[in-house]
Design a protein around this motif. Structure first.
Motif, PDB file in Angstrom:
ATOM      1  N   ASP A 212      19.567  -0.716   6.901  1.00 44.36           N
ATOM      2  CA  ASP A 212      20.179   0.122   5.868  1.00 44.36           C
ATOM      3  C   ASP A 212      20.764   1.364   6.539  1.00 44.36           C
ATOM      4  O   ASP A 212      20.100   1.987   7.386  1.00 44.36           O
ATOM      5  CB  ASP A 212      19.121   0.524   4.827  1.00 44.36           C
ATOM      6  CG  ASP A 212      19.736   1.156   3.602  1.00 44.36           C
ATOM      7  OD1 ASP A 212      19.811   0.471   2.559  1.00 44.36           O
ATOM      8  OD2 ASP A 212      20.136   2.334   3.686  1.00 44.36           O
ATOM      9  N   GLU A 213      21.988   1.738   6.164  1.00 38.86           N
ATOM     10  CA  GLU A 213      22.603   2.910   6.796  1.00 38.86           C
ATOM     11  C   GLU A 213      21.839   4.188   6.481  1.00 38.86           C
ATOM     12  O   GLU A 213      21.974   5.196   7.190  1.00 38.86           O
ATOM     13  CB  GLU A 213      24.066   3.045   6.385  1.00 38.86           C
ATOM     14  CG  GLU A 213      24.318   3.259   4.907  1.00 38.86           C
ATOM     15  CD  GLU A 213      25.817   3.323   4.607  1.00 38.86           C
ATOM     16  OE1 GLU A 213      26.385   4.425   4.721  1.00 38.86           O
ATOM     17  OE2 GLU A 213      26.392   2.281   4.267  1.00 38.86           O
ATOM     18  N   ASP A 214      21.006   4.162   5.429  1.00 34.93           N
ATOM     19  CA  ASP A 214      20.166   5.312   5.104  1.00 34.93           C
ATOM     20  C   ASP A 214      18.717   5.090   5.551  1.00 34.93           C
ATOM     21  O   ASP A 214      17.793   5.737   5.044  1.00 34.93           O
ATOM     22  CB  ASP A 214      20.202   5.579   3.596  1.00 34.93           C
ATOM     23  CG  ASP A 214      21.597   5.961   3.114  1.00 34.93           C
ATOM     24  OD1 ASP A 214      22.283   6.703   3.843  1.00 34.93           O
ATOM     25  OD2 ASP A 214      22.001   5.493   2.029  1.00 34.93           O
ATOM     26  N   ASP A 218      15.640   5.016  13.603  1.00 33.54           N
ATOM     27  CA  ASP A 218      16.664   4.424  14.455  1.00 33.54           C
ATOM     28  C   ASP A 218      16.150   3.108  15.016  1.00 33.54           C
ATOM     29  O   ASP A 218      14.959   2.958  15.294  1.00 33.54           O
ATOM     30  CB  ASP A 218      17.016   5.360  15.613  1.00 33.54           C
ATOM     31  CG  ASP A 218      17.726   6.624  15.142  1.00 33.54           C
ATOM     32  OD1 ASP A 218      18.238   6.620  14.000  1.00 33.54           O
ATOM     33  OD2 ASP A 218      17.753   7.606  15.908  1.00 33.54           O
ATOM     34  N   ARG A 252      18.053   1.923  10.849  1.00 31.36           N
ATOM     35  CA  ARG A 252      19.494   2.151  10.861  1.00 31.36           C
ATOM     36  C   ARG A 252      19.996   2.075  12.294  1.00 31.36           C
ATOM     37  O   ARG A 252      19.243   2.265  13.254  1.00 31.36           O
ATOM     38  CB  ARG A 252      19.835   3.523  10.275  1.00 31.36           C
ATOM     39  CG  ARG A 252      19.263   4.688  11.068  1.00 31.36           C
ATOM     40  CD  ARG A 252      19.738   6.035  10.520  1.00 31.36           C
ATOM     41  NE  ARG A 252      19.152   7.129  11.283  1.00 31.36           N
ATOM     42  CZ  ARG A 252      18.075   7.806  10.931  1.00 31.36           C
ATOM     43  NH1 ARG A 252      17.463   7.502   9.802  1.00 31.36           N
ATOM     44  NH2 ARG A 252      17.609   8.791  11.681  1.00 31.36           N
ATOM     45  N   MET A 255      25.392   5.831  14.233  1.00 34.12           N
ATOM     46  CA  MET A 255      26.842   5.710  14.384  1.00 34.12           C
ATOM     47  C   MET A 255      27.408   6.949  15.072  1.00 34.12           C
ATOM     48  O   MET A 255      26.957   8.073  14.833  1.00 34.12           O
ATOM     49  CB  MET A 255      27.523   5.565  13.013  1.00 34.12           C
ATOM     50  CG  MET A 255      27.146   4.314  12.232  1.00 34.12           C
ATOM     51  SD  MET A 255      27.932   2.837  12.874  1.00 34.12           S
ATOM     52  CE  MET A 255      26.507   2.026  13.576  1.00 34.12           C
ATOM     53  N   SER A 256      28.392   6.725  15.915  1.00 28.68           N
ATOM     54  CA  SER A 256      29.218   7.828  16.403  1.00 28.68           C
ATOM     55  C   SER A 256      30.657   7.507  16.009  1.00 28.68           C
ATOM     56  O   SER A 256      30.961   6.384  15.644  1.00 28.68           O
ATOM     57  CB  SER A 256      29.088   7.976  17.926  1.00 28.68           C
ATOM     58  OG  SER A 256      29.482   6.791  18.576  1.00 28.68           O
ATOM     59  N   HIS A 258      33.949   7.701  13.493  1.00 27.92           N
ATOM     60  CA  HIS A 258      34.218   7.908  12.070  1.00 27.92           C
ATOM     61  C   HIS A 258      33.623   6.824  11.173  1.00 27.92           C
ATOM     62  O   HIS A 258      33.574   7.000   9.951  1.00 27.92           O
ATOM     63  CB  HIS A 258      35.729   7.985  11.837  1.00 27.92           C
ATOM     64  CG  HIS A 258      36.390   9.088  12.614  1.00 27.92           C
ATOM     65  ND1 HIS A 258      36.190  10.421  12.332  1.00 27.92           N
ATOM     66  CD2 HIS A 258      37.220   9.055  13.691  1.00 27.92           C
ATOM     67  CE1 HIS A 258      36.882  11.166  13.188  1.00 27.92           C
ATOM     68  NE2 HIS A 258      37.515  10.357  14.019  1.00 27.92           N
ATOM     69  N   ALA A 259      33.197   5.680  11.738  1.00 30.41           N
ATOM     70  CA  ALA A 259      32.626   4.599  10.927  1.00 30.41           C
ATOM     71  C   ALA A 259      31.239   4.989  10.444  1.00 30.41           C
ATOM     72  O   ALA A 259      30.441   5.569  11.189  1.00 30.41           O
ATOM     73  CB  ALA A 259      32.547   3.317  11.743  1.00 30.41           C
ATOM     74  N   SER A 260      30.953   4.674   9.194  1.00 25.61           N
ATOM     75  CA  SER A 260      29.625   4.981   8.642  1.00 25.61           C
ATOM     76  C   SER A 260      28.643   3.834   8.865  1.00 25.61           C
ATOM     77  O   SER A 260      27.432   4.035   8.794  1.00 25.61           O
ATOM     78  CB  SER A 260      29.729   5.271   7.145  1.00 25.61           C
ATOM     79  OG  SER A 260      30.203   4.124   6.446  1.00 25.61           O
ATOM     80  N   SER A 261      29.175   2.637   9.139  1.00 23.65           N
ATOM     81  CA  SER A 261      28.288   1.489   9.326  1.00 23.65           C
ATOM     82  C   SER A 261      29.068   0.353   9.985  1.00 23.65           C
ATOM     83  O   SER A 261      30.302   0.396  10.075  1.00 23.65           O
ATOM     84  CB  SER A 261      27.722   1.010   7.986  1.00 23.65           C
ATOM     85  OG  SER A 261      28.771   0.538   7.152  1.00 23.65           O
TER      86      SER A 261
END
Length: 288
Positions: A212-214, A218, A252, A255-256, A258-261
């Protein structure tokens, strides 16, 4: 392999008759494909794997041509020995079934779809599985199955209202891995969780790791060396509330840029790779 039988006299299909139309439904009609319990296998590598897999070989479709390669001749003979019924098919019809625009494939196989039985999934001490929660894309399913196969996983579970892992797009994306990687479709999360509880009762202490991105951890901080079920949610809505509640940890991928996932297939591959990396590192450390 299925029990060998005597070769059957080759039949011929040269028009879009009822037999050909049935084969077409195996490509494009999910309901009829699953009701029939059969799927079409396209491509040299998937066909070779199907011969090794133990799947029931039902039919071998052969392009009606004057010459064929040694591979095709040997494969046709092996399929017939395993019980597949041979059909000679007109080249233009084979092009449609092989979904090829340039030239018809030399042959195609029709094999039985394996049972959706969780007992097909092996349960070693280092078990590594992926559960896909309502995946919408057959291509993503196939790509994830390929990653599971390539990175040492032991099986895939597909839960809820989902795309079909035996759709031709999924089979092509897996490049044959779908044939060799046990995949089980379940109508809901409940039988999956009951299976996990049974594994735990049997001494295989599977942890459920949701992606999950949230997520709160890590991926490289989560211990993936033990028995693990990685859960990947729907491409648009993510994991269901039921799967999130069942997870022991939500992870999660930092990310580095501009992509959020990452998309579902890439994210799952990244976590599988991290699990493989950790396990190899742990193995080297234990030897030293």
């Amino acid at each position: 392999m299925p029990q060998e039988s005597r070769p059957t006299r080759t039949k011929a299909v040269s028009t879009r008759n009822a037999t050909f139309q049935y084969w077409e439904t195996l490509l494009g009609n999910r309901t009829k494909r699953n009701r029939a319990g059969e799927m079409i296998i396209q491509g040299v590598r998937p066909i070779n794997l199907a011969l090794e897999s133990g799947l029931a070989l039902r039919t071998v479709l052969i392009t009606h041509a004057h010459g064929r390669s040694r591979w095709a001749s040997d494969t046709i003979a092996a399929a017939e020995r395993a019980g597949a019924v041979p059909y000679l098919v007109a080249p233009e019809l084979m092009s449609e079934l092989g979904e090829k625009s340039d030239e018809p494939p030399e042959l195609l196989l029709i094999v039985g779809i394996p049972d959706d039985d969780l007992s097909r999934l092996p349960a070693p001490a280092d078990a590594l599985y992926v559960a896909l929660d309502r995946p919408a894309s057959p291509g993503n399913i196939g790509s994830i199955v390929r990653s599971v196969d390539a990175l040492g996983g032991h099986g895939v579970i597909v839960t809820g209202h989902a795309a079909d892992p035996y759709d031709p797009q999924a089979l092509r994306a897996s490049t044959g891995s779908a044939i060799m990687t046990p995949t089980v479709r379940l109508p809901s999360i409940r039988p999956a969780l009951e299976w996990v509880e049974q594994l735990r009762a049997d001494g295989v202490n599977v942890q459920i790791v949701g992606t999950d991105e949230d997520g709160t951890a890590d991926v490289w901080d989560v211990d993936l060396t033990g028995p693990t079920l990685i859960v990947t949610g729907n491409e648009h809505s993510g994991m269901s509330a039921a799967w999130k509640e069942a997870c022991d940890v939500l992870t999660r991928i930092p990310m580095s840029g501009h992509a959020s996932s990452l998309n579902a297939a890439n994210a799952t591959a990244a976590i599988l790779y991290e699990a493989t990396r950790q396990r190899r590192t742990a193995g080297r450390d234990s030897v030293e």
